[in-house]
Design an enzyme around this catalytic site. Structure first.
Site, mmCIF file in Angstrom:
data_model
loop_
_atom_site.group_PDB
_atom_site.id
_atom_site.type_symbol
_atom_site.label_atom_id
_atom_site.label_comp_id
_atom_site.label_asym_id
_atom_site.label_seq_id
_atom_site.Cartn_x
_atom_site.Cartn_y
_atom_site.Cartn_z
ATOM 1 N N ASP A 1 0.850 -1.195 0.000
ATOM 2 C CA ASP A 1 0.000 0.000 0.000
ATOM 3 C C ASP A 1 0.888 1.249 0.000
ATOM 4 O O ASP A 1 0.687 2.172 0.784
ATOM 5 C CB ASP A 1 -0.965 -0.010 1.196
ATOM 6 C CG ASP A 1 -1.995 1.126 1.115
ATOM 7 O OD1 ASP A 1 -2.095 1.765 0.035
ATOM 8 O OD2 ASP A 1 -2.684 1.378 2.113
ATOM 9 N N LEU B 1 -9.167 3.130 14.791
ATOM 10 C CA LEU B 1 -8.323 2.325 15.677
ATOM 11 C C LEU B 1 -9.089 1.232 16.417
ATOM 12 O O LEU B 1 -8.632 0.097 16.512
ATOM 13 C CB LEU B 1 -7.609 3.219 16.708
ATOM 14 C CG LEU B 1 -6.637 4.266 16.162
ATOM 15 C CD1 LEU B 1 -5.828 4.873 17.300
ATOM 16 C CD2 LEU B 1 -5.709 3.700 15.106
ATOM 17 N N ASP C 1 -2.999 8.918 9.944
ATOM 18 C CA ASP C 1 -3.679 8.092 8.951
ATOM 19 C C ASP C 1 -4.919 7.421 9.553
ATOM 20 O O ASP C 1 -4.825 6.830 10.645
ATOM 21 C CB ASP C 1 -2.687 7.020 8.477
ATOM 22 C CG ASP C 1 -3.188 6.220 7.306
ATOM 23 O OD1 ASP C 1 -3.251 6.787 6.208
ATOM 24 O OD2 ASP C 1 -3.510 5.027 7.496
ATOM 25 N N ASN D 1 -3.299 2.463 12.596
ATOM 26 C CA ASN D 1 -4.403 1.487 12.600
ATOM 27 C C ASN D 1 -3.917 0.076 12.323
ATOM 28 O O ASN D 1 -4.484 -0.893 12.813
ATOM 29 C CB ASN D 1 -5.441 1.876 11.535
ATOM 30 C CG ASN D 1 -6.567 0.868 11.446
ATOM 31 O OD1 ASN D 1 -7.337 0.705 12.383
ATOM 32 N ND2 ASN D 1 -6.640 0.151 10.322
ATOM 33 N N HIS D 2 -2.838 -0.013 11.533
ATOM 34 C CA HIS D 2 -2.361 -1.321 11.080
ATOM 35 C C HIS D 2 -0.859 -1.260 10.870
ATOM 36 O O HIS D 2 -0.280 -0.180 10.759
ATOM 37 C CB HIS D 2 -3.046 -1.702 9.759
ATOM 38 C CG HIS D 2 -3.089 -0.544 8.790
ATOM 39 N ND1 HIS D 2 -4.168 0.314 8.700
ATOM 40 C CD2 HIS D 2 -2.174 -0.066 7.910
ATOM 41 C CE1 HIS D 2 -3.915 1.259 7.799
ATOM 42 N NE2 HIS D 2 -2.708 1.052 7.309
ATOM 43 N N ASP E 1 -4.852 -5.184 11.095
ATOM 44 C CA ASP E 1 -5.205 -4.163 12.095
ATOM 45 C C ASP E 1 -4.627 -4.515 13.453
ATOM 46 O O ASP E 1 -4.732 -5.665 13.908
ATOM 47 C CB ASP E 1 -6.732 -4.070 12.246
ATOM 48 C CG ASP E 1 -7.346 -3.089 11.261
ATOM 49 O OD1 ASP E 1 -7.007 -3.165 10.066
ATOM 50 O OD2 ASP E 1 -8.156 -2.260 11.710
ATOM 51 N N GLU F 1 -12.612 -1.113 17.269
ATOM 52 C CA GLU F 1 -13.812 -1.662 16.648
ATOM 53 C C GLU F 1 -14.837 -1.978 17.739
ATOM 54 O O GLU F 1 -14.459 -2.274 18.876
ATOM 55 C CB GLU F 1 -13.499 -2.961 15.892
ATOM 56 C CG GLU F 1 -12.616 -2.784 14.670
ATOM 57 C CD GLU F 1 -11.132 -2.619 15.002
ATOM 58 O OE1 GLU F 1 -10.714 -3.077 16.084
ATOM 59 O OE2 GLU F 1 -10.400 -2.006 14.197
ATOM 60 N N ARG G 1 0.739 13.653 10.559
ATOM 61 C CA ARG G 1 -0.506 13.494 9.822
ATOM 62 C C ARG G 1 -0.981 12.092 10.217
ATOM 63 O O ARG G 1 -0.273 11.102 10.005
ATOM 64 C CB ARG G 1 -0.246 13.605 8.318
ATOM 65 C CG ARG G 1 -1.473 13.355 7.429
ATOM 66 C CD ARG G 1 -1.570 11.902 7.024
ATOM 67 N NE ARG G 1 -2.616 11.651 6.041
ATOM 68 C CZ ARG G 1 -2.942 10.437 5.614
ATOM 69 N NH1 ARG G 1 -2.313 9.366 6.067
ATOM 70 N NH2 ARG G 1 -3.879 10.280 4.717
ATOM 71 N N GLU H 1 -6.526 12.641 9.242
ATOM 72 C CA GLU H 1 -7.193 12.228 8.010
ATOM 73 C C GLU H 1 -8.584 11.795 8.425
ATOM 74 O O GLU H 1 -8.764 10.736 9.018
ATOM 75 C CB GLU H 1 -6.473 11.049 7.334
ATOM 76 C CG GLU H 1 -7.146 10.708 6.026
ATOM 77 C CD GLU H 1 -6.888 9.292 5.525
ATOM 78 O OE1 GLU H 1 -7.123 9.045 4.354
ATOM 79 O OE2 GLU H 1 -6.468 8.428 6.309
HETATM 80 C C1 NOJ Z 1 -5.221 6.444 4.139
HETATM 81 C C2 NOJ Z 1 -4.078 6.695 3.222
HETATM 82 O O1 NOJ Z 1 -4.135 8.028 2.790
HETATM 83 C C3 NOJ Z 1 -4.189 5.709 2.106
HETATM 84 O O2 NOJ Z 1 -3.286 5.996 1.079
HETATM 85 C C4 NOJ Z 1 -3.994 4.330 2.660
HETATM 86 O O3 NOJ Z 1 -4.224 3.382 1.653
HETATM 87 C C5 NOJ Z 1 -4.940 4.048 3.822
HETATM 88 N N1 NOJ Z 1 -5.063 5.148 4.724
HETATM 89 C C6 NOJ Z 1 -4.461 2.890 4.634
HETATM 90 O O4 NOJ Z 1 -3.335 3.243 5.375
#
Ligand code: NOJ
Ligand code: MG
Length: 545
Positions: A102, A248, A243, A144-145, A213, A250, A241, A283
C-alpha cells in the site's frame, strides 16, 4: 502629418482624461513589513494556522542516486525550490521500511527509513536543513495497522500463545459480530478477514491483507504505538498526519471514531503537548465534515482535513452556483469548535489529480486552489499541484498511482527527477508541466501559485481571520471577506466560465475602497453596497482596510 499626429494625441488625451474622471481614485493601504510579519506569525504555538503545508511523496519527488526512486537526499536538494514557492511545512508520506503493498502505508518498522529513500542519518539531515530554512516537517503516523512483515505481526502469527498473540485481531472464523465492520472497500479487496496458515486463525484487516489491524483493546498496543509517536517527537519532527485515525478501535455498533478511539486520540494529544509547538492533523473518514476531530478544540487535533471541499470541489465548480462552493466553509464555521483549523486540500495521493477533477479546465483548478488558499484553514498543497501535473497511466501498486507520478523539474532527459529509469512512468505532457518551463511563463499554474502564496504571506487575516460570506445579486459571483484585527481582504471568484459579470453586494459595509492585490477585476463602494466586476472564471483579492 504633424497636424494629424497632434489631433490624434489630443483625441487620445481627451478620452484618457474622461476615463480618469469616471474611475474611482486609486487606493493603497500602508504596507507592513511582510517578511517580519510572516516570521512573527510562523513562530510559537499557532504557527500552523499561518503555514502553507506541502505533501511530499518522497518516492516521486527527487532521485539523488540515479536508481529511479526519489529519496531523502533528493528532497533535501529541493528545499530551496520549496522555499521559493512559499512552503512552510512538509507532510512526508510514509518513509519507513515497507513491502509496499500500500505504497508505504504498510509499515514493516516504525523506527527506521526505507532503504530506497536513505537512512535515519538522512532523515536527521533533512530535519536540520529544513529547520534551518524555517520549514517544519510532519511525518505520517499510520497506527491502525502495520505491515504483515512487521516484527510484531511475525511474532503474533507464530502461535496462539506468544507474548504478542493478542496484538492483532485473531478469530477462529472469518468474522465477529462484535466487530461491526466486516467489509473493506473495493480498492483493498472486499473481505476484511484472512486465514493465516501458521496460526490457523483469521486476522482482521480494514485495508489490504498485507495490513493487519492492530488490537487496541490490548493496553500494550496502546503503549507501543504511543512510544512510536514519542520516538519521532524525540527525533525532532514537528508533528503528525494521522492516517485513518478514526478506525483504531472496533465495536459491534461500528468502528468509526468510537469513544475508545477518541480516548486514544486524547492520549496522543497529551503526549504531543509535552513538546513545544508540535501539531497533528487528522485524516478524517467523514466527508461531511471534520468538526468531531477537534474535540473541545484543545484536546484532540489541531487540524483535520475538510474533504467536503477537498475531495468534492469538482462538483460545485462544474456548475455556476457560487453558494455551492462556499457551503463546506459555512458548515465548518457553524460546526467547528472555537480554535479549530481545517486542513484544506484540492487533492492528495488518494484521489485523482486536480487536473482530472477540474475536467482539464485550467480556470477550474486555479479557482479551486484560490479558494483553498484564501478560505479559513491551513492549505496543504499536494506535490505537483503547483505545476498542474497531469495523471499518469502506469499502475505499479493500484489505480491511485495515476496521481503519484514523478515530479517534473526541468526540460532535461528524466525531467530533472532522475538520471536513471523512473520507478513509474511520468504523467502526460511532461514537456509542458515542468518547473523550468512554468517558472519562465508568467501565465503558468506555477506563477499563479507563487504569486498567490506571496500575497497571502505575512497577512494574518488569511491564517486566522474571520470569514464572512456575502451574497451578491448575481448567483455566479462568490464574494467573501477575511479580517484580522487591523486588515480586511475581499475575495471574488467568478463561476461563469464564459462571461465576465458585474454584481452588487448589498449591505457589504466595506471599511474602505478596494486595492487590487491579486488577479483581475474592480471593486467600488456605493454607500453600504459594494459593486464588483470579475472576468469570466476570474479570481481577485482586494484589500479594503
Ligand atoms: C489512508 C491513506 O491516505 C491511504 O493511502 C492508505 O491506503 C490508507 N489510509 C491505509 O493506510
Ligand atoms: Mg534514489
Amino acid at each position: 502629418m504633424r497636424l494629424l499626429a497632434g489631433t490624434l494625441a489630443l483625441i487620445l488625451l481627451c478620452s484618457c482624461s474622461s476615463d480618469a474622471a469616471d474611475a474611482p481614485p486609486p487606493v493603497t493601504y500602508a504596507e507592513k513589513d511582510r517578511p517580519a510579519e510572516a516570521k512573527r506569525l510562523l513562530t510559537g504555538r499557532d504557527w500552523y494556522r499561518h503555514a502553507v503545508f506541502y505533501e511530499v511523496n518522497i518516492r516521486s519527488f527527487q532521485d539523488a542516486d540515479g536508481d529511479g526512486i526519489g529519496d531523502l537526499k533528493g528532497l533535501i536538494s529541493r528545499l530551496d525550490d520549496l522555499q521559493a514557492l512559499g512552503v512552510d511545512a512538509l507532510w512526508l508520506m510514509p518513509m519507513y521500511p515497507t513491502p509496499f503493498v500500500d505504497s508505504g502505508y504498510d509499515i514493516a518498522d516504525y523506527r527506521d527509513i526505507n532503504r530506497d529513500y536513505g537512512a535515519l542519518a538522512d532523515f536527521d539531515e533533512l530535519l536540520s536543513k529544513a529547520h534551518a530554512r524555517g520549514i517544519r516537517v510532519m511525518v505520517d503516523l499510520v497506527l491502525n495497522h502495520t505491515s504483515d512483515q512487521h516484527a510484531w505481526f511475525t511474532e503474533s502469527r507464530s502461535s496462539k500463545t506468544n507474548p504478542k498473540a493478542d496484538w492483532y485481531i485473531w478469530r477462529d472464523t472469518p468474522g465477529d459480530p462484535n466487530i461491526g465492520c466486516g467489509t473493506v472497500n473495493d480498492t483493498f479487496g472486499k473481505d476484511a478477514w484472512k486465514l493465516d496458515p501458521t496460526r490457523n486463525q483469521y486476522y482482521f484487516h480494514r485495508f489490504y491483507a498485507g495490513q493487519p489491524d492492530l488490537n487496541y483493546r490490548n493496553p500494550e498496543v496502546v503503549q507501543a504505538t504511543l512510544d512510536v509517536a514519542k520516538f519521532w517527537l524525540d527525533r525532532g519532527v514537528d508533528g503528525f498526519r494521522c492516517d485513518v485515525i478514526a478506525l483504531l478501535y472496533e465495536s459491534k455498533d461500528g468502528c468509526d471514531f468510537i469513544p475508545e478511539t477518541q480516548e486514544y486520540i486524547r492520549k496522543l494529544r497529551a503526549l504531543l503537548d509535552g513538546y513545544p509547538d508540535r501539531v497533528m492533523v487528522a485524516e478524517s473518514t467523514d466527508y461531511s465534515g471534520s468538526s468531531a476531530y477537534y474535540g473541545t478544540g484543545k484536546d484532540m487535533f489541531h487540524m483535520a482535513f475538510n474533504f467536503q471541499y477537498g475531495y468534492l470541489w469538482g462538483l460545485p465548480f462544474a456548475g455556476n452556483a457560487a453558494k455551492n462552493v462556499a457551503r463546506p466553509f459555512e458548515d465548518s464555521a457553524k460546526k467547528n469548535p472555537e480554535g479549530a483549523q481545517d486542513g484544506l486540500v484540492i487533492g492528495s495521493h488518494d484521489v485523482n489529480r486536480a487536473f482530472v477533477a477540474a475536467r482539464e479546465i485550467e480556470s477550474r483548478w486555479l479557482r479551486a486552489a484560490f479558494v483553498q488558499l484564501t478560505m479559513p484553514g491551513t492549505p496543504y498543497i499536494y506535490y505537483g499541484e503547483e505545476l498542474a501535473l497531469r495523471p499518469g497511466t502506469q499502475v505499479v501498486v493500484d489505480g491511485r498511482d495515476s496521481a503519484r507520478t514523478p515530479m517534473l523539474w526541468s526540460k532535461a532527459a528524466g525531467f530533472g527527477f532522475t538520471t536513471g529509469k523512473p520507478w513509474i512512468a511520468f504523467g502526460a505532457e511532461p514537456e509542458k508541466t515542468n518547473l523550468e518551463v512554468e517558472k519562465a511563463d508568467p501565465k503558468s499554474t506555477y506563477s499563479f501559485y507563487r504569486k498567490l502564496l506571496s500575497v497571502r504571506r505575512g497577512r494574518e487575516a488569511f491564517g486566522g481571520g474571520a470569514l464572512q460570506i456575502l451574497a451578491a445579486d448575481d448567483p455566479t459571483v462568490l464574494f467573501y471577506t477575511r479580517a484580522s484585527s487591523d486588515e480586511t481582504y475581499v475575495m471574488v471568484v467568478g463561476m461563469d466560465e464564459d462571461d465576465g459579470h458585474t454584481a452588487t453586494v448589498a449591505g457589504a459595509n466595506l471599511p474602505g475602497d478596494g486595492q487590487l492585490l491579486f488577479g483581475e477585476g474592480a471593486l467600488v463602494r456605493e454607500g453600504s453596497a459594494a459593486k464588483v466586476t470579475i472576468p469570466a472564471a476570474g479570481t481577485a483579492i482586494f484589500r479594503v482596510r
